[in-house]
Design a protein around this motif. Structure first.
Motif, mmCIF file in Angstrom:
data_model
loop_
_atom_site.group_PDB
_atom_site.id
_atom_site.type_symbol
_atom_site.label_atom_id
_atom_site.label_comp_id
_atom_site.label_asym_id
_atom_site.label_seq_id
_atom_site.Cartn_x
_atom_site.Cartn_y
_atom_site.Cartn_z
ATOM 1 N N UNK A 84 4.816 -15.443 -19.190
ATOM 2 C CA UNK A 84 3.894 -15.839 -17.873
ATOM 3 C C UNK A 84 3.227 -16.762 -17.834
ATOM 4 N N UNK A 85 2.692 -17.313 -16.768
ATOM 5 C CA UNK A 85 2.058 -18.803 -16.801
ATOM 6 C C UNK A 85 0.752 -18.627 -17.141
ATOM 7 N N UNK A 86 0.041 -17.635 -16.990
ATOM 8 C CA UNK A 86 -1.313 -17.646 -17.418
ATOM 9 C C UNK A 86 -1.640 -16.994 -18.960
ATOM 10 N N UNK A 87 -1.033 -16.176 -19.369
ATOM 11 C CA UNK A 87 -1.130 -15.571 -20.758
ATOM 12 C C UNK A 87 0.211 -15.629 -21.611
ATOM 13 N N UNK A 88 1.125 -16.009 -21.080
ATOM 14 C CA UNK A 88 2.474 -16.325 -21.934
ATOM 15 C C UNK A 88 3.088 -14.871 -22.462
ATOM 16 N N UNK A 89 2.806 -13.818 -21.397
ATOM 17 C CA UNK A 89 3.417 -12.527 -21.782
ATOM 18 C C UNK A 89 5.008 -12.803 -21.622
ATOM 19 N N UNK A 90 5.919 -11.975 -22.662
ATOM 20 C CA UNK A 90 7.124 -11.630 -22.327
ATOM 21 C C UNK A 90 7.637 -10.305 -22.040
ATOM 22 N N UNK A 91 8.911 -10.409 -21.545
ATOM 23 C CA UNK A 91 9.369 -8.988 -21.337
ATOM 24 C C UNK A 91 9.407 -8.015 -22.742
ATOM 25 N N UNK A 92 9.592 -8.542 -23.853
ATOM 26 C CA UNK A 92 9.670 -7.939 -25.155
ATOM 27 C C UNK A 92 8.431 -7.251 -25.391
ATOM 28 N N UNK A 93 7.267 -8.109 -24.976
ATOM 29 C CA UNK A 93 5.814 -7.423 -25.091
ATOM 30 C C UNK A 93 5.613 -6.278 -24.229
ATOM 31 N N UNK A 94 5.902 -6.447 -22.822
ATOM 32 C CA UNK A 94 5.673 -5.503 -21.913
ATOM 33 C C UNK A 94 6.564 -4.218 -22.464
ATOM 34 N N UNK A 95 7.678 -4.359 -22.709
ATOM 35 C CA UNK A 95 8.859 -3.162 -23.125
ATOM 36 C C UNK A 95 8.046 -2.388 -24.271
ATOM 37 N N UNK A 152 13.424 -11.850 -27.763
ATOM 38 C CA UNK A 152 12.808 -12.361 -28.992
ATOM 39 C C UNK A 152 11.299 -11.632 -29.112
ATOM 40 N N UNK A 153 11.353 -10.752 -29.944
ATOM 41 C CA UNK A 153 9.985 -9.940 -30.311
ATOM 42 C C UNK A 153 8.970 -10.745 -31.231
ATOM 43 N N UNK A 154 9.444 -11.671 -31.729
ATOM 44 C CA UNK A 154 8.832 -12.448 -32.672
ATOM 45 C C UNK A 154 7.837 -13.485 -31.728
ATOM 46 N N UNK A 155 8.377 -13.765 -30.508
ATOM 47 C CA UNK A 155 7.482 -14.794 -29.658
ATOM 48 C C UNK A 155 5.879 -14.034 -29.656
ATOM 49 N N UNK A 156 5.035 -15.125 -29.281
ATOM 50 C CA UNK A 156 3.799 -14.769 -29.109
ATOM 51 C C UNK A 156 3.293 -15.135 -28.010
ATOM 52 N N UNK A 157 1.986 -14.613 -27.601
ATOM 53 C CA UNK A 157 1.177 -14.808 -26.282
ATOM 54 C C UNK A 157 0.070 -15.869 -26.719
ATOM 55 N N UNK A 158 -0.883 -16.128 -26.066
ATOM 56 C CA UNK A 158 -1.863 -16.873 -25.952
ATOM 57 C C UNK A 158 -2.691 -16.532 -27.195
ATOM 58 N N UNK A 159 -3.052 -15.238 -27.300
ATOM 59 C CA UNK A 159 -3.753 -14.502 -28.533
ATOM 60 C C UNK A 159 -2.973 -14.751 -29.796
ATOM 61 N N UNK A 160 -1.897 -14.999 -29.806
ATOM 62 C CA UNK A 160 -1.063 -15.004 -31.105
ATOM 63 C C UNK A 160 -0.384 -13.667 -31.174
ATOM 64 N N UNK A 161 -0.253 -12.702 -30.137
ATOM 65 C CA UNK A 161 0.370 -11.637 -30.541
ATOM 66 C C UNK A 161 1.656 -11.556 -30.339
ATOM 67 N N UNK A 162 2.673 -10.778 -31.288
ATOM 68 C CA UNK A 162 3.901 -10.685 -30.991
ATOM 69 C C UNK A 162 4.213 -9.292 -30.473
ATOM 70 N N UNK A 163 5.401 -8.875 -30.207
ATOM 71 C CA UNK A 163 5.671 -7.542 -29.480
ATOM 72 C C UNK A 163 5.096 -6.333 -30.219
ATOM 73 N N UNK A 164 5.221 -6.367 -31.768
ATOM 74 C CA UNK A 164 4.558 -5.192 -32.303
ATOM 75 C C UNK A 164 2.979 -5.203 -32.403
ATOM 76 N N UNK A 165 2.289 -6.440 -32.119
ATOM 77 C CA UNK A 165 0.891 -6.428 -31.917
ATOM 78 C C UNK A 165 0.662 -5.614 -30.650
ATOM 79 N N UNK A 166 1.577 -5.770 -29.679
ATOM 80 C CA UNK A 166 1.305 -5.071 -28.410
ATOM 81 C C UNK A 166 1.577 -3.761 -28.316
ATOM 82 N N UNK A 167 2.744 -3.481 -29.132
ATOM 83 C CA UNK A 167 2.951 -1.760 -29.320
ATOM 84 C C UNK A 167 1.892 -1.336 -30.178
ATOM 85 N N UNK A 168 1.155 -1.863 -31.123
ATOM 86 C CA UNK A 168 0.036 -1.329 -32.053
ATOM 87 C C UNK A 168 -1.085 -1.178 -31.247
ATOM 88 N N UNK A 169 -1.343 -2.182 -30.374
ATOM 89 C CA UNK A 169 -2.727 -2.141 -29.828
ATOM 90 C C UNK A 169 -2.631 -1.263 -28.594
#
Length: 358
Positions: free
Chosen positions: A241-252, A273-290
């Motif tokens: 995404x343009x603003x925060x660099x979120x990916x479908x893997x993170x959302x899902x 790619x679940x290892x891709x990171x957003x602007x905070x440096x979070x990958x998909x597992x960071x998202x699932x954990x938080x």
């Protein structure tokens, strides 16, 4: 039928006016009663406030909700309802702050009038009405009569709110400044309409991929995943995404819908790619954990899914791992999943070392 406080308040007011304010024993008893009741109320409000802060920073903090206005006496039943669009976490926090502020202000007002003007009516009324007023608050109801402010509180709709897919065409949505919010239409759920004996051609979803992705996230665990899955392709599966660099893997991984596993399986098959990171440096597992998504964490770490144990080692820009976030947010189930995966890796490495030495 809702309880009407006036049936209690009017008799209390009439009785309070007959109290002898010149009698020191009466005044002393009123002070003791008022002080005891308000001390208990302040402790309860403090507990509600502390509990609400954990909720306001929890996994549902960014969920969009649509809050109805407070009821107005003698309002025309045909009046169009205005719903205010808010984020769940911010609304919980503001309601808790409002409750704390109004409680302390009321105590200061009543004590001030008694101290400077000698008024005892306020002491008598608030000794009775204070607890009733507290239980009218949505957060207080949730804590004492609705299962608390733990996991799933956003799904219980403690404010009488609606989710986006529950709004009707007659509901008007405004922002917190009162400006009308133009809603993007949600895609049809799939039933074929009929016109002239022929199946109507379903309208093409004209939203951009980013809009569909973000709209899906806004709906949270209640989201219909079909629109997103329909536009998820090899070209879009690693979109940022343009603003925060979120990916479908993170959302899902974080959204927590019932069919998380199936959606993530499609994402994987397309090369997500679940290892891709957003602007905070979070990958998909960071998202699932938080956000507390056990299904997402399980698929990311299991051999049947991505088998991405290395995701657990990644640190964000603050130096925090997914496990750090899961523990900080109180998402014990996700924390256990990550810890078990890390322990299994250590065991496997130890076994491999033993085999090499033999």
């Amino acid at each position: 039928m809702a309880f009407n406080k006036m049936f209690v308040m009017l008799p209390v007011m009439l009785a309070a006016r007959k109290l002898d304010g010149e009698n020191p024993d009466t005044v002393f008893m009123l002070r003791c009663a008022y002080g005891t009741v308000q001390a208990v109320i302040v402790l309860l409000v403090a507990y509600i406030y502390i509990s609400s802060q954990a909720v306001s920073n929890g996994k549902d903090k960014d969920r969009l909700i649509y809050v109805p206005p407070p009821p107005v006496p003698f309002e025309d039943p045909n009046t169009k309802k205005k719903y205010t669009e808010k984020k769940f976490g911010a609304h919980v926090s503001s309601q808790a702050m409002s409750l704390l502020g109004s409680t302390l202000f009321g105590i200061c007002m009543t004590v001030g009038l008694h101290y400077y003007k000698g008024m005892i009516v306020g002491l008598a009324i608030q000794s009775i009405m204070g607890p009733l007023n507290l239980l009218e608050n949505a957060l207080a109801k949730a804590v004492f009569m609705g299962g608390g402010l733990g996991d799933g509180v956003a799904d219980r709709k403690i404010f009488g709110e609606k989710n986006r897919n529950e709004l009707t065409k007659d509901d008007e949505v405004v922002d917190e400044q009162g400006n009308v919010v133009v809603r993007k239409p949600l895609p049809a759920s799939g039933a074929d309409g009929k016109k002239g004996g022929k199946k109507a051609t379903p309208k093409k979803d004209e939203r951009s991929f980013e809009d569909i992705l973000l709209d899906t996230w806004d709906l949270g665990a209640d989201a219909d995943m079909k629109p997103l899955m329909a536009v998820l392709t090899k070209k879009t599966v690693n979109y940022h995404t343009k603003e925060d660099s979120w990916t479908p893997s993170m959302i899902l991984a974080a959204i927590g819908v019932a069919n998380t596993k199936e959606c993530m399986a499609k994402c994987k098959s397309l090369g997500g790619n679940p290892a891709a990171v957003d602007k905070e440096g979070w990958n998909a597992l960071h998202w699932a954990a938080f956000h507390g998504s056990p299904a997402g964490a399980t698929y990311l770490l299991s051999k049947d899914g991505y088998g991405g144990i290395d995701l657990a080692d990644a640190k964000d820009k603050e130096g925090k791992s997914p496990l750090d976030h899961a523990k900080a947010e109180g998402n014990k189930e996700v924390a256990d999943i990550i810890e078990n995966a890390l322990a299994a890796r250590e065991t496997s490495a130890s076994d491999d070392g033993l085999r090499k030495r033999k």
